[in-house]
Design a protein around this motif. Structure first.
Motif, PDB file in Angstrom:
ATOM      1  N   ALA A  30       4.325  -9.646   1.470  1.00 31.14           N
ATOM      2  CA  ALA A  30       3.680  -8.730   0.515  1.00 31.14           C
ATOM      3  C   ALA A  30       4.483  -7.430   0.431  1.00 31.14           C
ATOM      4  CB  ALA A  30       2.242  -8.447   0.961  1.00 31.14           C
ATOM      5  N   LEU A  31       5.019  -6.974   1.567  1.00 35.34           N
ATOM      6  CA  LEU A  31       5.831  -5.752   1.559  1.00 35.34           C
ATOM      7  C   LEU A  31       7.139  -5.989   0.802  1.00 35.34           C
ATOM      8  CD1 LEU A  31       6.395  -2.849   2.473  1.00 35.34           C
ATOM      9  CD2 LEU A  31       7.256  -3.768   4.646  1.00 35.34           C
ATOM     10  N   ASP A  58       8.404 -18.922   1.947  1.00 38.28           N
ATOM     11  CA  ASP A  58       8.437 -17.506   1.568  1.00 38.28           C
ATOM     12  C   ASP A  58       9.498 -17.267   0.494  1.00 38.28           C
ATOM     13  OD1 ASP A  58       6.348 -16.868   3.174  1.00 38.28           O
ATOM     14  OD2 ASP A  58       7.517 -15.870   4.736  1.00 38.28           O
ATOM     15  N   ALA A  59      10.656 -17.949   0.644  1.00 38.62           N
ATOM     16  CA  ALA A  59      11.720 -17.783  -0.355  1.00 38.62           C
ATOM     17  C   ALA A  59      11.214 -18.263  -1.717  1.00 38.62           C
ATOM     18  CB  ALA A  59      12.962 -18.563   0.060  1.00 38.62           C
ATOM     19  N   GLU A  60      10.533 -19.413  -1.726  1.00 39.44           N
ATOM     20  CA  GLU A  60      10.007 -19.946  -2.991  1.00 39.44           C
ATOM     21  C   GLU A  60       9.004 -18.978  -3.616  1.00 39.44           C
ATOM     22  OE1 GLU A  60      11.154 -22.225  -4.734  1.00 39.44           O
ATOM     23  OE2 GLU A  60      12.586 -22.860  -3.209  1.00 39.44           O
ATOM     24  N   ARG A  61       8.170 -18.381  -2.751  1.00 36.43           N
ATOM     25  CA  ARG A  61       7.166 -17.417  -3.242  1.00 36.43           C
ATOM     26  C   ARG A  61       7.867 -16.223  -3.904  1.00 36.43           C
ATOM     27  NH1 ARG A  61       2.845 -14.581   0.879  1.00 36.43           N
ATOM     28  NH2 ARG A  61       2.693 -12.585  -0.200  1.00 36.43           N
ATOM     29  N   VAL A  62       8.921 -15.698  -3.264  1.00 39.79           N
ATOM     30  CA  VAL A  62       9.625 -14.540  -3.832  1.00 39.79           C
ATOM     31  C   VAL A  62      10.376 -14.949  -5.100  1.00 39.79           C
ATOM     32  CG1 VAL A  62      11.361 -12.759  -3.397  1.00 39.79           C
ATOM     33  CG2 VAL A  62       9.799 -13.418  -1.565  1.00 39.79           C
ATOM     34  N   VAL A 188       6.317   6.363  11.550  1.00 37.64           N
ATOM     35  CA  VAL A 188       5.222   5.389  11.400  1.00 37.64           C
ATOM     36  C   VAL A 188       4.642   5.641  10.009  1.00 37.64           C
ATOM     37  CG1 VAL A 188       2.964   4.655  12.240  1.00 37.64           C
ATOM     38  CG2 VAL A 188       4.647   5.544  13.874  1.00 37.64           C
ATOM     39  N   LEU A 189       4.649   4.627   9.153  1.00 35.32           N
ATOM     40  CA  LEU A 189       4.110   4.812   7.801  1.00 35.32           C
ATOM     41  C   LEU A 189       2.982   3.828   7.537  1.00 35.32           C
ATOM     42  CD1 LEU A 189       7.460   5.387   5.821  1.00 35.32           C
ATOM     43  CD2 LEU A 189       5.745   7.107   6.419  1.00 35.32           C
ATOM     44  N   LEU A 190       2.025   4.260   6.727  1.00 34.45           N
ATOM     45  CA  LEU A 190       0.848   3.440   6.421  1.00 34.45           C
ATOM     46  C   LEU A 190       0.983   2.842   5.020  1.00 34.45           C
ATOM     47  CD1 LEU A 190      -1.972   5.916   7.611  1.00 34.45           C
ATOM     48  CD2 LEU A 190      -0.766   4.203   8.949  1.00 34.45           C
ATOM     49  N   THR A 191       0.615   1.571   4.887  1.00 30.51           N
ATOM     50  CA  THR A 191       0.686   0.939   3.565  1.00 30.51           C
ATOM     51  C   THR A 191      -0.552   0.106   3.255  1.00 30.51           C
ATOM     52  OG1 THR A 191       1.828  -0.977   4.506  1.00 30.51           O
ATOM     53  CG2 THR A 191       3.223   0.689   3.477  1.00 30.51           C
ATOM     54  N   ASN A 192      -0.754  -0.058   1.966  1.00 32.52           N
ATOM     55  CA  ASN A 192      -1.683  -1.058   1.460  1.00 32.52           C
ATOM     56  C   ASN A 192      -0.848  -1.873   0.475  1.00 32.52           C
ATOM     57  OD1 ASN A 192      -3.431  -2.530  -0.111  1.00 32.52           O
ATOM     58  ND2 ASN A 192      -4.878  -0.854  -0.480  1.00 32.52           N
ATOM     59  N   CYS A 193      -0.303  -2.975   0.965  1.00 32.68           N
ATOM     60  CA  CYS A 193       0.605  -3.764   0.113  1.00 32.68           C
ATOM     61  C   CYS A 193      -0.161  -4.484  -0.986  1.00 32.68           C
ATOM     62  CB  CYS A 193       1.407  -4.748   0.957  1.00 32.68           C
ATOM     63  SG  CYS A 193       2.678  -3.909   1.908  1.00 32.68           S
ATOM     64  N   ARG A 194      -1.432  -4.624  -0.795  1.00 32.06           N
ATOM     65  CA  ARG A 194      -2.236  -5.264  -1.835  1.00 32.06           C
ATOM     66  C   ARG A 194      -2.213  -4.417  -3.099  1.00 32.06           C
ATOM     67  NH1 ARG A 194      -7.642  -8.354  -0.514  1.00 32.06           N
ATOM     68  NH2 ARG A 194      -7.507  -9.803  -2.244  1.00 32.06           N
ATOM     69  N   ARG A 195      -2.307  -3.095  -2.930  1.00 34.30           N
ATOM     70  CA  ARG A 195      -2.334  -2.195  -4.094  1.00 34.30           C
ATOM     71  C   ARG A 195      -1.037  -1.432  -4.301  1.00 34.30           C
ATOM     72  NH1 ARG A 195      -7.750  -0.486  -5.805  1.00 34.30           N
ATOM     73  NH2 ARG A 195      -6.638   1.299  -6.624  1.00 34.30           N
ATOM     74  N   GLY A 196      -0.087  -1.614  -3.381  1.00 38.97           N
ATOM     75  CA  GLY A 196       1.197  -0.932  -3.540  1.00 38.97           C
ATOM     76  C   GLY A 196       1.188   0.508  -3.075  1.00 38.97           C
ATOM     77  N   GLU A 197       0.263   0.850  -2.180  1.00 37.05           N
ATOM     78  CA  GLU A 197       0.219   2.237  -1.694  1.00 37.05           C
ATOM     79  C   GLU A 197       1.116   2.421  -0.468  1.00 37.05           C
ATOM     80  OE1 GLU A 197      -4.366   2.617  -3.299  1.00 37.05           O
ATOM     81  OE2 GLU A 197      -3.995   2.626  -1.131  1.00 37.05           O
TER      82      GLU A 197
END
Ligand SMILES: Nc1nc2c(ncn2[C@@H]2O[C@H](COP(=O)(O)OP(=O)(O)OP(=O)(O)O)[C@@H](O)[C@H]2O)c(=O)[nH]1
Length: 214
Positions: A30-31, A58-62, A188-197
């Motif tokens: 997702a990242l 994973d390669a196929e998904r990308v 250290v960074l925080l993400t929400n890969c679902r929403r792209g934050e």
């Protein structure tokens, strides 16, 4: 010392190689899917390598995502131990990266996604110039305190799925503080890969620390 720092002045410039590791399901793919458009928007020429156990899922998904020319996505089959091919013997990944550079001479940055592993997985410096370790809040806020090598040694620790924090009773501020402490203050960074934050902050860091653009 990083691989790029060892490149001699009279040798052709090679692409920066950026590893993405972390436990199973933490959000590595997702990242990658969020980083691709964010890097491209900044005009960075990229390619991707994924590592799977015995498939190229994973390669196929990308490739299917439509985010990037499918030719720019290579799959490495890691076999039983995902960390073996990113740490002990990264030959297959080095060959895949060299091949992408040959086919796409302008490529500036290659993302290498590891197969899902455990808290001990790390990348060889022969393979990557920079690597990040992705954990997620649903794995528990005690993960940083467990001091796994991935959490401690990565150049960047990403804490993903921050949207789930209220649902799993995680105090995000404390988790980030403890992670920063065990890492001696490194990022250290925080993400929400679902929403792209949180993605732009990662790209800022890559531009500054890896591509030396800023
Ligand atoms: N709620 C939430 N779900 C997320 C987030 N990021 C990823 N997911 C979900 O988490 C699941 C696993 O994400 P992947 O990207 O496949 O994780 P992975 O680390 O690549 O998984 P492996 O390759 O199997 O180790 C998927 O169902 C994603 O939709 C996030 O920030 N928030």
């Amino acid at each position: 010392m990083s691989r790029l720092a060892l490149t001699r002045a009279d040798e052709p410039m090679t692409a920066a190689r950026v590893g993405i590791g972390g436990p199973v399901g933490s959000g590595k793919t997702a990242l990658v899917e969020r980083l691709i458009p964010a890097l491209q928007t900044r005009g960075i020429d990229i390619a991707v390598i994924t590592n799977d156990l015995v498939t190229a899922e994973d390669a196929e998904r990308v490739r299917r995502s439509g985010l990037i020319d499918p030719e720019r996505v290579s799959a490495v089959e890691a076999g039983a131990c995902p960390h073996t091919v990113i740490r002990e013997d990264p030959t297959l990944n080095i060959e895949a990266a060299d091949e992408l550079e040959r086919r796409f001479p302008g490529v500036e940055l290659i993302l290498l996604e590891s197969g899902g592993d455990n808290l001990a997985s790390t990348f060889s410096r022969d393979l990557t110039d920079f690597w990040m370790f992705v954990i997620d809040v649903a794995g528990g806020d005690d993960i940083p305190r467990k001091r796994g090598p991935g959490v401690i040694r990565a150049d960047l620790l990403v804490i993903n799925k921050v949207d789930l924090a209220p649902h799993v009773g995680v105090d995000l501020g404390r988790m980030q503080r403890e992670a920063t402490e065990v890492r001696g203050g490194r990022p250290v960074l925080l993400t929400n890969c679902r929403r792209g934050e949180g993605i732009e902050a990662i790209v800022d860091l890559l531009e500054r620390e890896v591509l030396f653009r800023k």
